[in-house]
Design a protein around this motif. Structure first.
Motif, PDB file in Angstrom:
ATOM      1  N   MET A 123       0.828  -1.205   0.000  1.00 45.97           N
ATOM      2  CA  MET A 123       0.000   0.000   0.000  1.00 45.97           C
ATOM      3  C   MET A 123       0.863   1.255   0.000  1.00 45.97           C
ATOM      4  O   MET A 123       0.602   2.210  -0.730  1.00 45.97           O
ATOM      5  CB  MET A 123      -0.942  -0.005   1.203  1.00 45.97           C
ATOM      6  CG  MET A 123      -2.009  -1.080   1.138  1.00 45.97           C
ATOM      7  SD  MET A 123      -3.100  -1.076   2.568  1.00 45.97           S
ATOM      8  CE  MET A 123      -4.097   0.367   2.203  1.00 45.97           C
TER       9      MET A 123
ATOM     10  N   HIS B 105      -2.670  -2.316  -9.026  1.00 47.28           N
ATOM     11  CA  HIS B 105      -3.101  -0.923  -9.166  1.00 47.28           C
ATOM     12  C   HIS B 105      -4.141  -0.722 -10.266  1.00 47.28           C
ATOM     13  O   HIS B 105      -4.578   0.412 -10.505  1.00 47.28           O
ATOM     14  CB  HIS B 105      -1.880  -0.066  -9.505  1.00 47.28           C
ATOM     15  CG  HIS B 105      -1.203  -0.487 -10.782  1.00 47.28           C
ATOM     16  ND1 HIS B 105      -0.536  -1.682 -10.908  1.00 47.28           N
ATOM     17  CD2 HIS B 105      -1.112   0.125 -11.997  1.00 47.28           C
ATOM     18  CE1 HIS B 105      -0.054  -1.794 -12.132  1.00 47.28           C
ATOM     19  NE2 HIS B 105      -0.401  -0.714 -12.814  1.00 47.28           N
TER      20      HIS B 105
ATOM     21  N   LEU C 210      -7.448   0.783  -9.002  1.00 44.89           N
ATOM     22  CA  LEU C 210      -7.171   2.023  -8.289  1.00 44.89           C
ATOM     23  C   LEU C 210      -6.997   3.166  -9.279  1.00 44.89           C
ATOM     24  O   LEU C 210      -7.524   4.262  -9.095  1.00 44.89           O
ATOM     25  CB  LEU C 210      -5.913   1.875  -7.430  1.00 44.89           C
ATOM     26  CG  LEU C 210      -5.500   3.116  -6.620  1.00 44.89           C
ATOM     27  CD1 LEU C 210      -6.550   3.433  -5.564  1.00 44.89           C
ATOM     28  CD2 LEU C 210      -4.129   2.913  -5.980  1.00 44.89           C
TER      29      LEU C 210
ATOM     30  N   GLY D 269     -10.452   4.820 -10.536  1.00 49.17           N
ATOM     31  CA  GLY D 269     -10.284   6.045  -9.764  1.00 49.17           C
ATOM     32  C   GLY D 269     -10.171   7.287 -10.618  1.00 49.17           C
ATOM     33  O   GLY D 269     -10.586   8.380 -10.200  1.00 49.17           O
TER      34      GLY D 269
ATOM     35  N   VAL E 274     -14.733   6.627  -6.465  1.00 46.72           N
ATOM     36  CA  VAL E 274     -13.959   6.471  -5.226  1.00 46.72           C
ATOM     37  C   VAL E 274     -14.418   5.221  -4.475  1.00 46.72           C
ATOM     38  O   VAL E 274     -13.598   4.449  -3.970  1.00 46.72           O
ATOM     39  CB  VAL E 274     -14.117   7.726  -4.332  1.00 46.72           C
ATOM     40  CG1 VAL E 274     -13.512   7.489  -2.956  1.00 46.72           C
ATOM     41  CG2 VAL E 274     -13.441   8.926  -4.999  1.00 46.72           C
ATOM     42  N   LYS E 275     -15.728   5.018  -4.427  1.00 47.75           N
ATOM     43  CA  LYS E 275     -16.263   3.844  -3.721  1.00 47.75           C
ATOM     44  C   LYS E 275     -15.778   2.545  -4.351  1.00 47.75           C
ATOM     45  O   LYS E 275     -15.246   1.654  -3.675  1.00 47.75           O
ATOM     46  CB  LYS E 275     -17.798   3.910  -3.740  1.00 47.75           C
ATOM     47  CG  LYS E 275     -18.511   2.825  -2.937  1.00 47.75           C
ATOM     48  CD  LYS E 275     -18.803   1.540  -3.715  1.00 47.75           C
ATOM     49  CE  LYS E 275     -19.681   1.759  -4.922  1.00 47.75           C
ATOM     50  NZ  LYS E 275     -20.011   0.449  -5.601  1.00 47.75           N
TER      51      LYS E 275
ATOM     52  N   SER F 295     -13.329   1.974  -6.747  1.00 45.77           N
ATOM     53  CA  SER F 295     -11.881   1.788  -6.885  1.00 45.77           C
ATOM     54  C   SER F 295     -11.236   1.435  -5.555  1.00 45.77           C
ATOM     55  O   SER F 295     -10.321   0.588  -5.497  1.00 45.77           O
ATOM     56  CB  SER F 295     -11.228   3.044  -7.471  1.00 45.77           C
ATOM     57  OG  SER F 295     -11.386   4.157  -6.615  1.00 45.77           O
ATOM     58  N   SER F 296     -11.692   2.046  -4.465  1.00 48.63           N
ATOM     59  CA  SER F 296     -11.105   1.735  -3.157  1.00 48.63           C
ATOM     60  C   SER F 296     -11.448   0.318  -2.726  1.00 48.63           C
ATOM     61  O   SER F 296     -10.604  -0.409  -2.188  1.00 48.63           O
ATOM     62  CB  SER F 296     -11.576   2.741  -2.104  1.00 48.63           C
ATOM     63  OG  SER F 296     -12.989   2.744  -2.003  1.00 48.63           O
ATOM     64  N   PHE F 297     -12.686  -0.112  -2.996  1.00 49.86           N
ATOM     65  CA  PHE F 297     -13.087  -1.481  -2.667  1.00 49.86           C
ATOM     66  C   PHE F 297     -12.267  -2.498  -3.458  1.00 49.86           C
ATOM     67  O   PHE F 297     -11.726  -3.463  -2.905  1.00 49.86           O
ATOM     68  CB  PHE F 297     -14.579  -1.675  -2.957  1.00 49.86           C
ATOM     69  CG  PHE F 297     -15.011  -3.115  -2.943  1.00 49.86           C
ATOM     70  CD1 PHE F 297     -15.142  -3.807  -1.742  1.00 49.86           C
ATOM     71  CD2 PHE F 297     -15.278  -3.784  -4.127  1.00 49.86           C
ATOM     72  CE1 PHE F 297     -15.526  -5.143  -1.730  1.00 49.86           C
ATOM     73  CE2 PHE F 297     -15.665  -5.113  -4.119  1.00 49.86           C
ATOM     74  CZ  PHE F 297     -15.790  -5.789  -2.922  1.00 49.86           C
TER      75      PHE F 297
ATOM     76  N   PHE G 252      -9.378  -2.089  -4.974  1.00 50.42           N
ATOM     77  CA  PHE G 252      -7.959  -2.038  -4.626  1.00 50.42           C
ATOM     78  C   PHE G 252      -7.693  -2.808  -3.337  1.00 50.42           C
ATOM     79  O   PHE G 252      -6.742  -3.586  -3.243  1.00 50.42           O
ATOM     80  CB  PHE G 252      -7.513  -0.586  -4.489  1.00 50.42           C
ATOM     81  CG  PHE G 252      -6.059  -0.428  -4.118  1.00 50.42           C
ATOM     82  CD1 PHE G 252      -5.066  -1.034  -4.860  1.00 50.42           C
ATOM     83  CD2 PHE G 252      -5.688   0.342  -3.024  1.00 50.42           C
ATOM     84  CE1 PHE G 252      -3.722  -0.887  -4.521  1.00 50.42           C
ATOM     85  CE2 PHE G 252      -4.355   0.486  -2.674  1.00 50.42           C
ATOM     86  CZ  PHE G 252      -3.375  -0.123  -3.425  1.00 50.42           C
ATOM     87  N   TYR G 253      -8.562  -2.604  -2.343  1.00 55.02           N
ATOM     88  CA  TYR G 253      -8.387  -3.337  -1.086  1.00 55.02           C
ATOM     89  C   TYR G 253      -8.510  -4.833  -1.333  1.00 55.02           C
ATOM     90  O   TYR G 253      -7.728  -5.635  -0.808  1.00 55.02           O
ATOM     91  CB  TYR G 253      -9.435  -2.881  -0.069  1.00 55.02           C
ATOM     92  CG  TYR G 253      -9.365  -3.635   1.236  1.00 55.02           C
ATOM     93  CD1 TYR G 253      -8.333  -3.405   2.135  1.00 55.02           C
ATOM     94  CD2 TYR G 253     -10.320  -4.596   1.554  1.00 55.02           C
ATOM     95  CE1 TYR G 253      -8.252  -4.104   3.322  1.00 55.02           C
ATOM     96  CE2 TYR G 253     -10.244  -5.303   2.737  1.00 55.02           C
ATOM     97  CZ  TYR G 253      -9.219  -5.050   3.622  1.00 55.02           C
ATOM     98  OH  TYR G 253      -9.137  -5.753   4.800  1.00 55.02           O
TER      99      TYR G 253
END
Length: 345
Positions: free
Chosen positions: A46, A99, A102, A106, A134-135, A137-139, A141-142
């Motif tokens: 990260m 990535h 992301l 993103g 944002v919602k 891409s963050s999900f 990526f995690y």
């Protein structure tokens, strides 16, 4: 291009390509038994990704500044192109594909904010696109950090030409899908219809419903696969009882909502005397986004694109419940009957 969260076969088409191999649990949460070494490795990854993004920030800011005043379609193309070029550079240099979402998803938020303008409807459209980007891409990526591997993507990205093709498709997907917002951003602001009309209410309502559906599909599948008791089983829990691909349906609904939200601007007689030909072209260009997604989702669901359905049948061939599920459950858009089964549970 990232389409939406995982399907009922455990294969997540990330908008234009599948994201997560069926054998990978969607990591709803990191198991409590995760080792200290693994947690440290995840933190390092990260931090490494964040460092790469930070290093690219000055160049991105300079590019954004140079685009001020340029036509919105050109500005959008430049932003999506720059982001996907950065993604390709990271892939080529490191061989990693953690990535992908992301950056690839993103960047929608960056492009939306860059074309937000001063009009209330345009800003609302930009906020909706950014919220979704944002919602999701963050999900994703995690989740990528947890699974660490996708066999199908590893093969595609194992060569420079494969990685280049992948990121070019990501660029084209992003630019086309964002057209309702981008084209509307290019309409002169003076004289636009007042915000708050029927199309605005309908568009925002459909966007909210789609966002909630996509999120519910992701979260339900994530938790289902994280439960050891569900190992080897297909997911028909929650919204997956109403559609074989509720994540795709949610994605289609929210982008249809963004299109409807922008219809008053796209159809406006601006600049004065624009005429129906020009206004019609703007409407058709904006409608290309949900129409593209509709054809893409049904193409994947029917094996016209790739062979996901066939892979799912092979994987669950020993489970008679899957054949029944496949027959009674619509591919993408829920029916009254499938919604009745969902809410009648």
């Amino acid at each position: 291009p990232r389409l939406a969260p995982a399907d009922s076969a455990g294969q997540k088409p990330r908008d234009a390509w599948e994201y997560l191999a069926a054998s990978h649990p969607p990591s709803a949460c990191v198991p409590a038994s995760a080792s200290t070494d693994r947690r440290r490795m995840l933190r390092r990854r990260m931090l490494t990704t964040a460092a790469k993004a930070a290093a690219a920030a000055p160049a991105a800011a300079g590019a954004a500044a140079s685009l001020a005043g340029k036509p919105t379609l050109l500005k959008s193309a430049a932003i999506f192109g720059s982001a996907n070029a950065l993604g390709f550079g990271i892939s080529a240099a490191t061989g990693s594909h953690l990535h992908l979402d992301l950056i690839g998803t993103g960047v929608f938020a960056v492009a939306a904010v860059a074309t937000a303008g001063a009009d209330a409807r345009q800003r609302c459209s930009a906020g909706a696109v950014a919220l979704w980007a944002v919602k999701l891409s963050s999900f994703l990526f995690y989740r990528a950090l947890q699974t660490q591997h996708d066999g199908r993507l590893t093969e595609i990205l194992s060569t420079t030409s494969g990685a280049a093709g992948f990121w070019f498709i990501s660029f084209a997907w992003g630019w086309v899908v964002s057209l309702p917002h981008t084209i509307a951003a290019g309409v002169p602001a003076a004289g636009r219809p007042r915000f708050g009309g029927p199309f605005d209410v309908l568009g925002l309502g459909l966007f909210a419903a789609g966002l909630l559906t996509e999120t519910a599909a992701d979260y339900t599948k994530w938790c289902f696969k994280a439960d050891p008791a569900n190992r080897g089983r297909f997911c028909d829990a929650g919204v997956w009882a109403a559609s074989q691909h509720p994540n795709w349906f949610g994605n289609l609904a929210l982008w249809s909502g963004i299109f409807l939200l922008n219809v008053p601007t796209l159809a406006a007689d601006l600049p004065a005397g624009a005429g129906w030909l020009r206004r019609g072209a703007r409407l058709l260009g904006g409608a290309a986004s949900p129409l593209f997604l509709l054809s893409l989702f049904y193409g994947q669901a029917t094996d016209a694109i790739a062979n996901q359905a066939e892979l799912a049948r092979r994987r669950y061939a020993s489970d008679p419940r899957y054949a029944a599920y496949e027959q009674r459950t619509p591919l993408v858009v829920p029916t009254i009957a499938s919604l009745g089964r969902l809410f009648g549970r």
